[in-house]
Design an enzyme around this catalytic site. Structure first.
Site, PDB file in Angstrom:
ATOM      1  N   GLY A   1      13.319   2.707  10.663  1.00 38.70           N
ATOM      2  CA  GLY A   1      12.895   2.472  12.025  1.00 38.70           C
ATOM      3  C   GLY A   1      12.896   0.987  12.339  1.00 38.70           C
ATOM      4  O   GLY A   1      12.941   0.144  11.433  1.00 38.70           O
ATOM      5  N   CYS A   2      12.826   0.658  13.621  1.00 35.99           N
ATOM      6  CA  CYS A   2      12.880  -0.747  14.033  1.00 35.99           C
ATOM      7  C   CYS A   2      11.619  -1.509  13.638  1.00 35.99           C
ATOM      8  O   CYS A   2      11.697  -2.610  13.081  1.00 35.99           O
ATOM      9  CB  CYS A   2      13.117  -0.839  15.535  1.00 35.99           C
ATOM     10  SG  CYS A   2      11.978   0.139  16.545  1.00 35.99           S
ATOM     11  N   TYR A   3      10.450  -0.941  13.892  1.00 35.56           N
ATOM     12  CA  TYR A   3       9.207  -1.607  13.506  1.00 35.56           C
ATOM     13  C   TYR A   3       9.102  -1.785  11.981  1.00 35.56           C
ATOM     14  O   TYR A   3       8.724  -2.858  11.505  1.00 35.56           O
ATOM     15  CB  TYR A   3       7.997  -0.823  14.013  1.00 35.56           C
ATOM     16  CG  TYR A   3       7.675  -0.990  15.473  1.00 35.56           C
ATOM     17  CD1 TYR A   3       7.515  -2.247  16.051  1.00 35.56           C
ATOM     18  CD2 TYR A   3       7.484   0.128  16.292  1.00 35.56           C
ATOM     19  CE1 TYR A   3       7.193  -2.392  17.393  1.00 35.56           C
ATOM     20  CE2 TYR A   3       7.161  -0.011  17.638  1.00 35.56           C
ATOM     21  CZ  TYR A   3       7.013  -1.270  18.185  1.00 35.56           C
ATOM     22  OH  TYR A   3       6.685  -1.403  19.517  1.00 35.56           O
TER      23      TYR A   3
ATOM     24  N   THR B   1      11.539  -2.110   9.868  1.00 42.34           N
ATOM     25  CA  THR B   1      12.506  -3.135   9.456  1.00 42.34           C
ATOM     26  C   THR B   1      11.927  -4.528   9.622  1.00 42.34           C
ATOM     27  O   THR B   1      11.931  -5.344   8.687  1.00 42.34           O
ATOM     28  CB  THR B   1      13.806  -2.998  10.271  1.00 42.34           C
ATOM     29  OG1 THR B   1      14.434  -1.755   9.966  1.00 42.34           O
ATOM     30  CG2 THR B   1      14.769  -4.135   9.948  1.00 42.34           C
ATOM     31  N   VAL B   2      11.427  -4.830  10.823  1.00 41.64           N
ATOM     32  CA  VAL B   2      10.914  -6.171  11.082  1.00 41.64           C
ATOM     33  C   VAL B   2       9.654  -6.459  10.273  1.00 41.64           C
ATOM     34  O   VAL B   2       9.389  -7.609   9.917  1.00 41.64           O
ATOM     35  CB  VAL B   2      10.663  -6.370  12.602  1.00 41.64           C
ATOM     36  CG1 VAL B   2       9.421  -5.628  13.067  1.00 41.64           C
ATOM     37  CG2 VAL B   2      10.593  -7.838  12.960  1.00 41.64           C
TER      38      VAL B   2
END
Length: 340
Positions: A153-155, A157-158
């Site tokens: 997911g994007c969250y 990953t960061v």
């Protein structure tokens, strides 16, 4: 690998992830996009996404297993609970799969049902142990031989990449305050949210976002022990990009110079993760449209605290770009192919 043409397909091209994957793969050397489908959207791809006019003659159709199976790899840019039905059939036909949904990101079927509010049990629980978590900076060796990759997911990953170099230290707690553009909610919600979020800002799903178990599971796996994590997402009045501010409470102080050296050393060979100096301007605009993740550090030694700020484009490094990065690794290509 021989310089043969790799045939790929994208299922779910009507959404943001599918669109971005399609755009990247149409410009990817050594590959041919031979298949495109969506649930309800059909017709010439160049009419569905006018920016692709002149770049493809593909016709988007409803999903057909026989047609999809002609590809060497299928990107499943499908909603949660759909991929678990499609992936097993593709794998049986020796088609590799990169899944963009949350269906294979968690190791526990019970946790998946709980956090993704699934109406029924996971339909392919045997694949939860087969799927490789597709975070290339952590699992490139496993991704090389993977048949099924769960694109993060994007969250997560960061967040995970921002914290990873610290996991060998004694961490007390991690507080993740992450802010995303509205495209993270998906294409159907974006227009409404752009209106709702004009001159606005808010938190949502506080301590209850479906990416929470993904973050905690991966951090625990790497650290070799449970890590206390609190995750609060917010919406920004912009279309794309994520800015995460992560507060890491340490058992003992870490001075600024040592933290900088630690992170720079960890990511020195990374193609896409860059650790910025403390006086640099870290901003979402620096990474939008790229597969880059930028990190900046601020140490408060008197509080045993390290504040990490990090930014990505949620649709590229947080989704489609990372999927292409995984694709490259799976087929023995240079990791940056098609992403420079």
């Amino acid at each position: 690998m021989d310089k043969q043409i790799i045939k790929v397909g994208v299922v779910g091209i009507s959404g943001y992830s599918g669109r971005e994957i399609l755009k990247l793969m149409l410009n990817h050397p050594g590959t041919e996009v031979i298949y495109a489908s969506a649930n309800k959207t059909t017709g010439p791809v160049a009419e569905i996404w006018p920016e692709l006019a002149g770049k493809t003659n593909l016709i988007c159709q409803t999903y057909n297993l026989d047609e999809a199976s002609k590809a060497d790899l299928i990107f499943l840019a499908t909603p949660h609970t759909i991929s678990m039905k499609l992936a097993p059939e593709l794998l049986k036909r020796n088609v590799k799969v990169i899944d963009m949904s949350g269906d294979f990101r968690l190791s526990s079927e019970r946790e998946f049902v709980k956090w993704y509010k699934a109406a029924s049990e996971h339909s392919a629980p045997d694949l939860l142990d087969v799927a490789v978590y597709g975070l290339p900076e952590l699992y490139s060796e496993q991704i090389k031989d993977a048949r099924l990759v769960a694109n993060p997911g994007c969250y997560p990953t960061v967040s995970i990449l921002a914290v990873r170099p610290l996991l060998d230290h004694h961490i007390k707690t991690i507080y993740i305050d992450a802010k995303s553009g509205v495209s993270g909610a998906g294409i159907r919600q974006t227009e409404r949210l752009m209106v709702e979020m004009k001159d606005n800002f808010k938190a949502y799903k506080i301590l209850a976002h479906q990416h929470t178990p993904e973050i905690t599971e991966q951090l625990a796996l790497v650290a070799g022990k449970p890590i206390q994590v609190a995750f609060v997402p917010h919406l920004l009045p912009i279309e794309r990009g994520i800015f995460a501010t992560i507060y890491v409470s340490l058992e003992s102080p870490l001075i600024q110079a040592d933290a900088q050296k630690l992170f720079e050393s960890f990511y020195k060979n990374s193609a896409f993760v860059k650790v910025l100096p403390g006086d640099a301007d870290l901003a979402i605009k620096n990474v939008v449209g790229t597969n880059n993740l930028q990190i900046q550090l601020t140490a408060a030694t008197d509080q045993n605290l390290l504040v990490i700020t990090s930014v990505i484009d949620n649709l590229i490094k947080g989704a489609a770009g990372q999927a292409v990065q995984n694709f490259n690794i799976m087929f023995g290509l240079e990791e940056t192919t098609g992403l420079k």
